[in-house]
Design a protein around this motif. Structure first.
Motif, PDB file in Angstrom:
ATOM      1  N   LEU A 174      -5.815  -2.370  -0.765  1.00 11.91           N
ATOM      2  CA  LEU A 174      -5.450  -1.036  -0.086  1.00 11.91           C
ATOM      3  C   LEU A 174      -5.001  -1.325   1.353  1.00 11.91           C
ATOM      4  O   LEU A 174      -3.972  -0.791   1.847  1.00 11.91           O
ATOM      5  N   ARG A 175      -5.713  -2.531   1.890  1.00  7.61           N
ATOM      6  CA  ARG A 175      -5.367  -3.057   3.153  1.00  7.61           C
ATOM      7  C   ARG A 175      -3.833  -3.405   3.204  1.00  7.61           C
ATOM      8  O   ARG A 175      -3.143  -3.236   4.200  1.00  7.61           O
ATOM      9  N   ALA A 176      -3.471  -4.046   2.145  1.00 12.39           N
ATOM     10  CA  ALA A 176      -2.096  -4.790   2.087  1.00 12.39           C
ATOM     11  C   ALA A 176      -1.323  -3.548   1.837  1.00 12.39           C
ATOM     12  O   ALA A 176       0.033  -3.567   2.747  1.00 12.39           O
ATOM     13  N   GLY A 225      -1.067  -2.107   5.296  1.00 14.50           N
ATOM     14  CA  GLY A 225      -0.034  -2.751   6.238  1.00 14.50           C
ATOM     15  C   GLY A 225       1.538  -2.752   6.062  1.00 14.50           C
ATOM     16  O   GLY A 225       2.165  -2.846   6.723  1.00 14.50           O
ATOM     17  N   LYS A 226       1.803  -2.793   4.462  1.00 17.65           N
ATOM     18  CA  LYS A 226       3.091  -2.518   4.296  1.00 17.65           C
ATOM     19  C   LYS A 226       3.686  -1.143   4.812  1.00 17.65           C
ATOM     20  O   LYS A 226       4.939  -1.260   5.296  1.00 17.65           O
ATOM     21  N   LEU A 227       3.088  -0.214   4.750  1.00 21.07           N
ATOM     22  CA  LEU A 227       3.293   1.062   5.120  1.00 21.07           C
ATOM     23  C   LEU A 227       3.382   1.375   6.596  1.00 21.07           C
ATOM     24  O   LEU A 227       4.326   1.909   7.222  1.00 21.07           O
ATOM     25  N   GLN A 228       2.393   0.433   7.518  1.00 16.32           N
ATOM     26  CA  GLN A 228       2.763   0.719   8.589  1.00 16.32           C
ATOM     27  C   GLN A 228       3.857  -0.175   9.181  1.00 16.32           C
ATOM     28  O   GLN A 228       4.359   0.178  10.111  1.00 16.32           O
ATOM     29  N   ALA A 229       4.103  -1.188   8.470  1.00  9.92           N
ATOM     30  CA  ALA A 229       5.303  -2.077   8.938  1.00  9.92           C
ATOM     31  C   ALA A 229       6.579  -1.223   8.576  1.00  9.92           C
ATOM     32  O   ALA A 229       7.850  -1.165   9.508  1.00  9.92           O
ATOM     33  N   ARG A 230       6.840  -0.195   7.694  1.00  9.90           N
ATOM     34  CA  ARG A 230       7.690   0.769   7.233  1.00  9.90           C
ATOM     35  C   ARG A 230       7.766   1.556   8.636  1.00  9.90           C
ATOM     36  O   ARG A 230       8.731   1.803   8.994  1.00  9.90           O
ATOM     37  N   VAL A 231       6.588   2.083   8.819  1.00 15.90           N
ATOM     38  CA  VAL A 231       6.553   2.917  10.115  1.00 15.90           C
ATOM     39  C   VAL A 231       7.142   2.389  11.307  1.00 15.90           C
ATOM     40  O   VAL A 231       7.880   2.929  12.055  1.00 15.90           O
ATOM     41  N   ASP A 232       6.589   1.098  11.610  1.00 14.73           N
ATOM     42  CA  ASP A 232       7.148   0.475  12.737  1.00 14.73           C
ATOM     43  C   ASP A 232       8.652   0.355  12.618  1.00 14.73           C
ATOM     44  O   ASP A 232       9.358   0.308  13.774  1.00 14.73           O
ATOM     45  N   LEU A 251       4.615   8.579   6.221  1.00 16.91           N
ATOM     46  CA  LEU A 251       3.752   7.225   5.912  1.00 16.91           C
ATOM     47  C   LEU A 251       2.718   7.167   6.980  1.00 16.91           C
ATOM     48  O   LEU A 251       1.540   6.439   6.426  1.00 16.91           O
ATOM     49  N   GLN A 252       2.613   7.639   8.028  1.00 18.47           N
ATOM     50  CA  GLN A 252       1.560   7.818   8.807  1.00 18.47           C
ATOM     51  C   GLN A 252       0.350   8.392   7.956  1.00 18.47           C
ATOM     52  O   GLN A 252      -0.716   8.104   7.929  1.00 18.47           O
ATOM     53  N   LEU A 253       0.584   9.558   7.515  1.00 17.13           N
ATOM     54  CA  LEU A 253      -0.383  10.410   6.924  1.00 17.13           C
ATOM     55  C   LEU A 253      -0.874   9.524   5.823  1.00 17.13           C
ATOM     56  O   LEU A 253      -2.007   9.512   5.367  1.00 17.13           O
TER      57      LEU A 253
END
Length: 107
Positions: A41-43, A46-53, A98-100
């Motif tokens: 889940l953390r991975a 992290g991938k979703l956060q990278a996409r958001v960034d 993605l943030q949600l």
């Protein structure tokens, strides 16, 4: 069902040979599975956060002019949104989604 029964018998035999209770083995397996699931889940987060960034970096360029009437457009040609504005709006929606999703995964 036969395979499960066979594995349970092996687990009982091996736990008796090692002097470990089956409940300790099951608790250890459950903890290991939970840790692995948490890592996965953390991975994903992290991938979703990278996409958001990436969306934030890619979605900030171009025109920052907002549409008339809070996001819509009037009948005037000068208030018709441009392709860049549509792209920015789509990127903002994707970023919010993605943030949600990241928030849901972190819960």
């Amino acid at each position: 069902a036969n395979e499960i029964d066979r594995l349970q018998r092996q687990l009982r035999i091996l736990s008796e040979l090692k002097g470990v209770s089956i409940s300790d083995v099951q608790a250890g397996l459950a903890a290991a599975c939970e840790a692995e699931a948490h890592g996965e889940l953390r991975a994903i987060a992290g991938k979703l956060q990278a996409r958001v960034d990436g969306l934030e970096l890619g979605g900030t360029g171009g025109s920052s002019r907002k549409f008339a009437n809070g996001g819509g457009f009037d009948d005037d040609d000068k208030n018709i949104p441009t392709q860049n504005q549509f792209n920015e709006e789509a990127a903002a929606r994707a970023r919010t989604n993605l943030q949600l999703r990241i928030g849901e995964l972190e819960e």
